[in-house]
Design an enzyme around this catalytic site. Sequence first.
Site, PDB file in Angstrom:
ATOM      1  N   ALA C  44      -5.099   5.067   0.877  1.00  0.00           N
ATOM      2  CA  ALA C  44      -5.144   6.652   1.437  1.00  0.00           C
ATOM      3  C   ALA C  44      -4.300   7.459   0.631  1.00  0.00           C
ATOM      4  O   ALA C  44      -5.034   8.629   0.370  1.00  0.00           O
ATOM      5  CB  ALA C  44      -4.491   6.611   3.083  1.00  0.00           C
ATOM      6  N   GLY C  45      -3.140   7.304   0.369  1.00  0.00           N
ATOM      7  CA  GLY C  45      -2.514   8.155  -0.537  1.00  0.00           C
ATOM      8  C   GLY C  45      -3.057   8.347  -1.934  1.00  0.00           C
ATOM      9  O   GLY C  45      -3.026   9.459  -2.360  1.00  0.00           O
ATOM     10  N   HIS C 266      -2.969 -10.996  14.593  1.00  0.00           N
ATOM     11  CA  HIS C 266      -4.105 -11.746  14.070  1.00  0.00           C
ATOM     12  C   HIS C 266      -3.943 -13.222  14.136  1.00  0.00           C
ATOM     13  O   HIS C 266      -3.038 -13.706  14.202  1.00  0.00           O
ATOM     14  CB  HIS C 266      -3.991 -11.518  12.365  1.00  0.00           C
ATOM     15  CG  HIS C 266      -5.128 -11.809  11.599  1.00  0.00           C
ATOM     16  ND1 HIS C 266      -5.524 -13.305  11.359  1.00  0.00           N
ATOM     17  CD2 HIS C 266      -5.890 -11.166  11.009  1.00  0.00           C
ATOM     18  CE1 HIS C 266      -6.611 -13.367  10.744  1.00  0.00           C
ATOM     19  NE2 HIS C 266      -7.035 -12.087  10.219  1.00  0.00           N
ATOM     20  N   SER C 284      -7.131 -16.385   5.843  1.00  0.00           N
ATOM     21  CA  SER C 284      -8.404 -15.489   6.266  1.00  0.00           C
ATOM     22  C   SER C 284      -9.146 -16.023   7.577  1.00  0.00           C
ATOM     23  O   SER C 284      -9.182 -17.350   7.922  1.00  0.00           O
ATOM     24  CB  SER C 284      -9.497 -16.012   5.082  1.00  0.00           C
ATOM     25  OG  SER C 284     -10.787 -15.036   5.851  1.00  0.00           O
ATOM     26  N   ARG C 331     -10.315 -11.650  17.509  1.00  0.00           N
ATOM     27  CA  ARG C 331      -8.983 -11.774  17.529  1.00  0.00           C
ATOM     28  C   ARG C 331      -7.955 -11.765  18.236  1.00  0.00           C
ATOM     29  O   ARG C 331      -7.231 -12.874  18.637  1.00  0.00           O
ATOM     30  CB  ARG C 331      -8.595 -10.600  16.276  1.00  0.00           C
ATOM     31  CG  ARG C 331      -9.073 -10.688  14.870  1.00  0.00           C
ATOM     32  CD  ARG C 331      -8.647  -9.666  14.086  1.00  0.00           C
ATOM     33  NE  ARG C 331      -9.300  -9.728  12.892  1.00  0.00           N
ATOM     34  CZ  ARG C 331      -9.132  -8.746  11.872  1.00  0.00           C
ATOM     35  NH1 ARG C 331      -8.117  -8.056  11.996  1.00  0.00           N
ATOM     36  NH2 ARG C 331      -9.700  -9.315  10.532  1.00  0.00           N
ATOM     37  N   LEU C 444      -9.546  -0.833   5.505  1.00  0.00           N
ATOM     38  CA  LEU C 444      -9.594  -0.304   3.957  1.00  0.00           C
ATOM     39  C   LEU C 444     -10.648   0.972   3.972  1.00  0.00           C
ATOM     40  O   LEU C 444     -10.342   2.001   3.232  1.00  0.00           O
ATOM     41  CB  LEU C 444     -10.343  -1.279   3.166  1.00  0.00           C
ATOM     42  CG  LEU C 444      -9.298  -2.609   3.032  1.00  0.00           C
ATOM     43  CD1 LEU C 444      -9.884  -3.823   2.271  1.00  0.00           C
ATOM     44  CD2 LEU C 444      -7.858  -2.275   2.618  1.00  0.00           C
TER      45      LEU C 444
HETATM   46  C1  LIG Z   1      -2.365  -9.469   5.103  1.00  0.00           C
HETATM   47  C2  LIG Z   1      -3.287  -8.185   5.141  1.00  0.00           C
HETATM   48  C3  LIG Z   1      -4.735  -8.312   4.927  1.00  0.00           C
HETATM   49  C4  LIG Z   1      -5.412  -7.334   5.435  1.00  0.00           C
HETATM   50  N1  LIG Z   1      -6.850  -7.491   5.136  1.00  0.00           N
HETATM   51  C5  LIG Z   1      -7.759  -6.201   5.279  1.00  0.00           C
HETATM   52  C6  LIG Z   1      -8.926  -6.300   5.109  1.00  0.00           C
HETATM   53  O1  LIG Z   1      -9.665  -7.454   4.742  1.00  0.00           O
HETATM   54  N2  LIG Z   1      -9.891  -5.434   5.564  1.00  0.00           N
HETATM   55  C7  LIG Z   1      -9.335  -4.234   5.942  1.00  0.00           C
HETATM   56  O2  LIG Z   1      -9.806  -3.124   6.015  1.00  0.00           O
HETATM   57  N3  LIG Z   1      -8.107  -4.382   6.225  1.00  0.00           N
HETATM   58  C8  LIG Z   1      -7.034  -5.224   6.112  1.00  0.00           C
HETATM   59  N4  LIG Z   1      -5.792  -4.945   6.127  1.00  0.00           N
HETATM   60  C9  LIG Z   1      -5.211  -3.842   6.759  1.00  0.00           C
HETATM   61  C10 LIG Z   1      -5.088  -2.885   5.269  1.00  0.00           C
HETATM   62  O3  LIG Z   1      -4.751  -3.429   4.303  1.00  0.00           O
HETATM   63  C11 LIG Z   1      -4.154  -1.637   5.733  1.00  0.00           C
HETATM   64  O4  LIG Z   1      -4.135  -1.247   6.792  1.00  0.00           O
HETATM   65  C12 LIG Z   1      -4.350  -0.699   4.610  1.00  0.00           C
HETATM   66  O5  LIG Z   1      -4.394  -1.077   3.367  1.00  0.00           O
HETATM   67  C13 LIG Z   1      -3.204   0.280   4.806  1.00  0.00           C
HETATM   68  O6  LIG Z   1      -3.416   1.395   3.677  1.00  0.00           O
HETATM   69  P1  LIG Z   1      -2.531   2.658   3.590  1.00  0.00           P
HETATM   70  O7  LIG Z   1      -2.900   3.264   2.475  1.00  0.00           O
HETATM   71  O8  LIG Z   1      -2.509   3.246   4.846  1.00  0.00           O
HETATM   72  O9  LIG Z   1      -0.925   2.124   3.584  1.00  0.00           O
HETATM   73  P2  LIG Z   1      -0.386   1.054   2.303  1.00  0.00           P
HETATM   74  O10 LIG Z   1      -1.252   0.488   1.546  1.00  0.00           O
HETATM   75  O11 LIG Z   1       0.694   0.378   3.302  1.00  0.00           O
HETATM   76  O12 LIG Z   1       0.591   1.987   1.610  1.00  0.00           O
HETATM   77  C14 LIG Z   1       1.892   2.768   2.024  1.00  0.00           C
HETATM   78  C15 LIG Z   1       2.516   3.650   0.869  1.00  0.00           C
HETATM   79  O13 LIG Z   1       3.301   4.394   1.329  1.00  0.00           O
HETATM   80  C16 LIG Z   1       4.451   4.302   0.727  1.00  0.00           C
HETATM   81  N5  LIG Z   1       5.777   4.498   1.462  1.00  0.00           N
HETATM   82  C17 LIG Z   1       5.912   4.190   2.848  1.00  0.00           C
HETATM   83  N6  LIG Z   1       7.128   4.687   3.451  1.00  0.00           N
HETATM   84  C18 LIG Z   1       7.528   5.648   2.451  1.00  0.00           C
HETATM   85  C19 LIG Z   1       8.645   6.294   2.386  1.00  0.00           C
HETATM   86  N7  LIG Z   1       9.452   6.233   3.205  1.00  0.00           N
HETATM   87  N8  LIG Z   1       8.746   6.895   1.063  1.00  0.00           N
HETATM   88  C20 LIG Z   1       7.959   7.133  -0.061  1.00  0.00           C
HETATM   89  N9  LIG Z   1       6.862   6.228  -0.042  1.00  0.00           N
HETATM   90  C21 LIG Z   1       6.648   5.415   1.063  1.00  0.00           C
HETATM   91  C22 LIG Z   1       4.350   2.977  -0.011  1.00  0.00           C
HETATM   92  O14 LIG Z   1       5.055   2.720  -1.146  1.00  0.00           O
HETATM   93  C23 LIG Z   1       2.922   2.685  -0.256  1.00  0.00           C
HETATM   94  O15 LIG Z   1       2.666   3.357  -1.413  1.00  0.00           O
HETATM   95  C24 LIG Z   1      -4.856  -6.105   5.662  1.00  0.00           C
HETATM   96  C25 LIG Z   1      -3.764  -6.106   6.201  1.00  0.00           C
HETATM   97  C26 LIG Z   1      -2.844  -7.421   5.769  1.00  0.00           C
HETATM   98  C27 LIG Z   1      -1.254  -7.172   6.045  1.00  0.00           C
END
Ligand SMILES: Cc1cc2nc3c(=O)[nH]c(=O)nc-3n(C[C@H](O)[C@H](O)[C@H](O)COP(=O)(O)OP(=O)(O)OC[C@H]3O[C@@H](n4cnc5c(N)ncnc54)[C@H](O)[C@@H]3O)c2cc1C
Lengths: 224, 254, 644
Positions: C44-45, C266, C284, C331, C444
């Site tokens: 997202a970011g 999960h 998986s 799930r 994702l």
């Molecule tokens: C093992 C696993 C498998 C998964 N598989 C799938 C899948 O197959 N398909 C699917 O759709 N989803 C899947 N998910 C879910 C999905 O990966 C996540 O929900 C998604 O990637 C979250 O993305 P995001 O950009 O919101 O946050 P994140 O990728 O968690 O990024 C968070 C960011 O915020 C930053 N951050 C956090 N707190 C602070 C702070 N206080 N100050 C500065 N920076 C900070 C971190 O450094 C990071 O850059 C899976 C999750 C897990 C755990």
Amino acid sequence: MATKALALHQTTVGKKAIMAVTGFIMVGFVIAHMLGNMQVYSANPAAALKAYALLLRSFGGGLWVARLVLLGAVVLHAWAAISLVKQNAAARASRYHVKHDAVTSYAAKTMKYGGFVLLFFILYHLAHLTLHIPVGAPAVADEFAVFERMKAGFEVPWISALYILGNIALAMHLYHGVWSMLQSVGLNHRKYNALRKQAAVAVALVVGVGNISIPVAFMAGIVG
Amino acid sequence: MSQTIKLTLNIWRQAGPNASGQFQKFHRDAVSKDASFLEALDEINEELIQKGEEPIAFDHDCREGICGMCGMVINGMPHGPRTLTTTCQLHMREFKDGAEVWVEPWRATAFPVIKDLAVDRSAFDQIIQAGGYISINTGSPGDANEIPIPKAVADLSMDAATCIGCGACVAACPNASAMLFTSAKATHLGVLPQGQAERLSRARAMVETMETAGFGGCTNHGECEAACPKGISVDYIARLNRDYLKAVVVSQTT
Amino acid sequence: MELHSNAPTGPIETAWDRHRFEMKLVNPANKRKFTVIVVGTGLAGASAAATMGELGYNVKAFCFQDSARRAHSIAAQGGINAAKNYQGDGDSIYRLFYDTVKGGDFRSRERNVYRLAQVSVSIIDQAVAQGVPFAREYGGLLANRSFGGAQVSRTFYARGQTGQQLLLGAYQALARQVGLGQVELHERTEMLELILVDGRARGVITRNLKTGQIDTHTADAVVLATGGYGNVYFLSTNAKGSNGSAAWRAHRKGALFANPCYTQIHPTCLPVHGEGQSKLTLMSESLRNDGRVWVPKNAADVTKRPQDIPEADRDYYLERKYPAFGNLVPRDIAARNAKDVCDEGRGVGYPPEREAVYLDFADAINRLGQHTIEERYGNLFEMYERITDEDPYKTPMKIYPAVHYTMGGLWVDYNLQSNIPGLFVAGEANFSDHGANRLGASALMQGLADGYFVLPYTIGNYLARAGRDLAKTPVAEDHADARSAKAEAEGRLKAFLDNPGSHGPDHFHRRLGKLMWEYVGMARDKAGLQKAIEEIPKLREEFHAKVRVPGSGASFNQTLEKANRVADFMELGELMARDALAREESAGGHFRVEYQTEEGEARRNDDDFAHVAAWEWTGKGNTPTRHVEDLDFEYVKLSQRSYK
Ligand SMILES: Cc1cc2nc3c(=O)[nH]c(=O)nc-3n(C[C@H](O)[C@H](O)[C@H](O)COP(=O)(O)OP(=O)(O)OC[C@H]3O[C@@H](n4cnc5c(N)ncnc54)[C@H](O)[C@@H]3O)c2cc1C
Ligand code: HEM
Ligand code: FES
């Protein structure tokens, strides 16, 4: 990003390419040279080698061009080697207390030392057989008496030993160098990659065994 | 019940980038064989904290072998003795009862130590910022299936793209060279049709940035490939060499 | 407080188009006058920061990892959904929309979800153009698979590393903007506080984790894309650094926290092996296609080796209870059933808890041959063997559910703006699109939809409309509100460092995790939740009294980082329990034991709870206030799921 572009000779990749090209020239030379040397095994080696030397001389300017190319190759190769060795050492300024090598070879790790052994050996070899400075061997007056000069030299055990050692160093250098050179200029292909190491082993063996056989043959009295 | 082993751990302690470091010895009587290497360190750390001492600093995040954040040289081997395994996925059962273990940070001039086992790998990011991308703005592309890509090509790109950027290649290389990382990144994009337009300029920009960051050059030892937890191949280095040479020697536009 | 979704009315198919048309645009020449802060570089970011940079805004991006590419998104395995209908199997934007609303158990906003399904197709185009090496067919076109029980094949994937590849794509786009000087990237930098000026988000206070320096960054808008808060449970599949702090800091400054109780568990993770365990690894879900789940019929058999338990003494409980879906039930159902059999004492995990069930491939191997199984799951089996030292070809895997994803998050409207003007929230950090339960491969999609295709428009609209006000009140680093935010952050850190203390933050975090898992875990009830609401504040007090943080604040200090995050989890955990207690129904990832059907299925209460619960912070020690945003279901008819 607008960083200042670096020229070929300013990057490690470029320097390695320079080493590979100059190395390639030298590899070509040592193979040809080794094949030429094989005339010691002909029926009348003295005559054959003399004829060979006269033939080379008959190229006149061409021979000098070849010599300059070779000299240039050695100089560039050695310059790049020194520059890389320095940069590589600086890149690992702090050393590991414990370090385990997984796959690298002794040959690969000693390229920089082996290279300098070779440099020394080349200088000696040029003095001995090209410039006719006897350095420890009985002098031979006739400029084209190649066979006799070899014989005079190789009958001195330490000179033979020096040639053997020099050629072991050469073989090791080629063992890593030949495949490395192909990698450095990007000659890789999934289908033929395995051949690269095989080619390196072949070149190293052929050149090494071929050259080393000569002092051995002289000492053993097989030729001479 | 999980079994335990006895271990002597010698761990590199260094207060900061410019401090001189030394090993600290930890005698551990009962390390669970099922614990991961990092969990074994967690346990030491909790004890250190309880004593009011500073815990061992080490980087980690996902603990699943994918983020590339963890990494330390264990008994002279980046990520430790098990091949194709990151430190976080290494388990204590890999060690013999009573063994002595040496733990050091990645050592490379381009990766200065921050503290203890944590190093600064931002040089890797700079290499990407210099050109490790395909220049395309959001919203501009056409349909994803417009350009068919042979499966074998997509697979090759994916093989290279599995690099997790942990830096074990640099740590393992006798010259602390970053060629495996850089070439994996260049290959990931460079074999795809989308990546062709910038292929040569990308190779050149990435190599030049790598050069100025303080890494050494590749002398084809192959230690990087052997240490890589993802098995990235040195073939990519040859590819990058070729693209770079094309860019500098042959191309009229780069 | 009235909550307005600000979603456009009228036909849903054209809602986003019309909305975009109605939004104001920022004059291209003016874009560089605006600074946008993006906290987080996950999907997202990174996608938001890159796109805003491309558009010409000044962007400052932050992440706590040493590289933007290491955000937790990197760990996602399975894939990403998109309504491309490349397989011609009947998928469409409408179907993806429908599946997502239904899968979310009717607790999401229809219009948001429709937009998500719409832009999903552009995500794939974008990713492919960036060089994301998705799996392909021999003909060279993109491959798809069906995921998480979906009836159509709409999931795009890159081996088992889809998150990694998508993140690399977004990261490279971000790196390009950094190289061009459009984005200023701060790695190893953690946001500590939000700066509010005149009620608007105007910046953040950060700590450079390498040097300990505390800085003030001001801006015209702030985006939080800081991921989920599953680590409240200590053990989860999230990365160790994942935290709820950024969101929680914003919450304490007035941002509403929505549906905190919705957590996804999960079903197929590796079980806990011992006290020192630091995280749980996801295996998986695809394994359930060929593996059969069972436990011994008799509790006495749990100590036996699985091969010594005869067929007749095994209970294939999913196949028994759900003959139609068998091992492939959703799930939450698979997870809850595993808990039930373990609660009955039939679990086969590590003692003393013995929390695990078998996932057995023997039948599949007999039927298909080891080779086929190896081809399908070779890498997963290898990973399992690496971690557990057991060979799943010979002995059944042991699995157990683990916390995986949090559907709750900061409340946002249709524009992804929180109730604080200028504060936008994206990705897992917001509560938006998944309702009470997220479908596989949709996180994702949502993160990238938010970052690439929603925020760049809606932030532009905000800046265009608020621009004059923002320009009138420029906020400098020494603005009184910035200074006080900074002082607040510094005070908090100093308190940790000065505390005499006896234990590290992990010690308390583990205990919080146990409380949460016990009382706010897979199955919740009133008494347990009340107990949690009682116990968590006590633990929190003990934490603040006894946590020990050696070292100084002016250097790399990972204990300090942790303490600061655990402090926020201690408050967030309590809110989750309160939300779970207030939601007197079962929905998706929230299962209240009191509210189930005769067959033990979740029973929603649409009359009273078809709404979003958004909590307002009312000060330390005060009970938070619950606000409500009602949800309308115009397109997808409310219905009860059934998997019998
Ligand atoms: C093992 C696993 C498998 C998964 N598989 C799938 C899948 O197959 N398909 C699917 O759709 N989803 C899947 N998910 C879910 C999905 O990966 C996540 O929900 C998604 O990637 C979250 O993305 P995001 O950009 O919101 O946050 P994140 O990728 O968690 O990024 C968070 C960011 O915020 C930053 N951050 C956090 N707190 C602070 C702070 N206080 N100050 C500065 N920076 C900070 C971190 O450094 C990071 O850059 C899976 C999750 C897990 C755990
Ligand atoms: C003049 C004395 C020499 C010195 C100082 C020297 C030194 C070196 C060094 C340091 C390397 C790099 C090693 C590495 O990459 O690990 C190298 C590579 C090489 N050398 Fe030499 N060498 C010398 C003579 C020779 C000779 C006589 C030959 C050929 C017969 C030769 C052929 C090669 C080849 C083919 C390579 C590989 C180039 C590459 O990897 O791109 N060298 N040499
Ligand atoms: S912690 Fe992520 S790879 Fe080891």
